[in-house]
Design an enzyme around this catalytic site. Sequence first.
Site, PDB file in Angstrom:
ATOM      1  N   ILE A 188       0.835  -1.201   0.000  1.00  0.00           N
ATOM      2  CA  ILE A 188       0.000   0.000   0.000  1.00  0.00           C
ATOM      3  C   ILE A 188       0.872   1.254   0.000  1.00  0.00           C
ATOM      4  CG2 ILE A 188      -1.971   1.195   1.039  1.00  0.00           C
ATOM      5  CD1 ILE A 188      -2.637  -1.299   2.572  1.00  0.00           C
ATOM      6  N   PRO A 189       1.546   1.532  -1.115  1.00  0.00           N
ATOM      7  CA  PRO A 189       2.256   2.811  -1.179  1.00  0.00           C
ATOM      8  C   PRO A 189       1.234   3.944  -1.124  1.00  0.00           C
ATOM      9  CG  PRO A 189       2.221   1.753  -3.327  1.00  0.00           C
ATOM     10  CD  PRO A 189       1.641   0.774  -2.357  1.00  0.00           C
ATOM     11  N   HIS A 190       1.603   5.037  -0.495  1.00  0.00           N
ATOM     12  CA  HIS A 190       0.667   6.142  -0.374  1.00  0.00           C
ATOM     13  C   HIS A 190       1.395   7.458  -0.200  1.00  0.00           C
ATOM     14  CE1 HIS A 190       1.372   4.399   3.629  1.00  0.00           C
ATOM     15  NE2 HIS A 190       1.245   5.616   4.097  1.00  0.00           N
ATOM     16  N   ALA A 191       0.680   8.538  -0.574  1.00  0.00           N
ATOM     17  CA  ALA A 191       1.283   9.863  -0.459  1.00  0.00           C
ATOM     18  C   ALA A 191       0.213  10.933  -0.512  1.00  0.00           C
ATOM     19  CB  ALA A 191       2.262  10.097  -1.602  1.00  0.00           C
TER      20      ALA A 191
END
Length: 141
Positions: A64-67
């Site tokens: 779950i990459p997130h930004a």
Amino acid sequence: MSDIITPELVTLDVPLGTDKQSVIRALAERVVAQGRATSAQELFDDAWAREQKDETGLPGGIGIPHARSASVTEPTLAFARLTPGVDFGAPDGPADIVFLIAAPSGADEAHLSVLSQLARSLMKNDFMSGLRAAQAPEDAV
């Protein structure tokens, strides 16, 4: 979550690269292609900077990459089912289920809301089996 993810934001069993950088970049490009961010490079840079602080792989084959990014115009969730999986740093191996959470800068509440909704869903066996069995992007949404 249906307003933040659409079939056009879903990628099923299409190679997006062999490392998490490639996968994050491809998902950022998908978000931009759908008009939900203005710069794939800026979204990638922000997601990659977050990834460098703490890897986003979870047990069970999940990444779950997130930004939060100034390039994002509306909260968005992009999804990829990967074959083969890619290492996102989980202790049990590569991720075959990857979500990119993209939120506008300053949208802390929206970002955390999407992350918590997604985390609750990922704990449900029927949700995960549905993602792994989806035949079309609409099924995954």
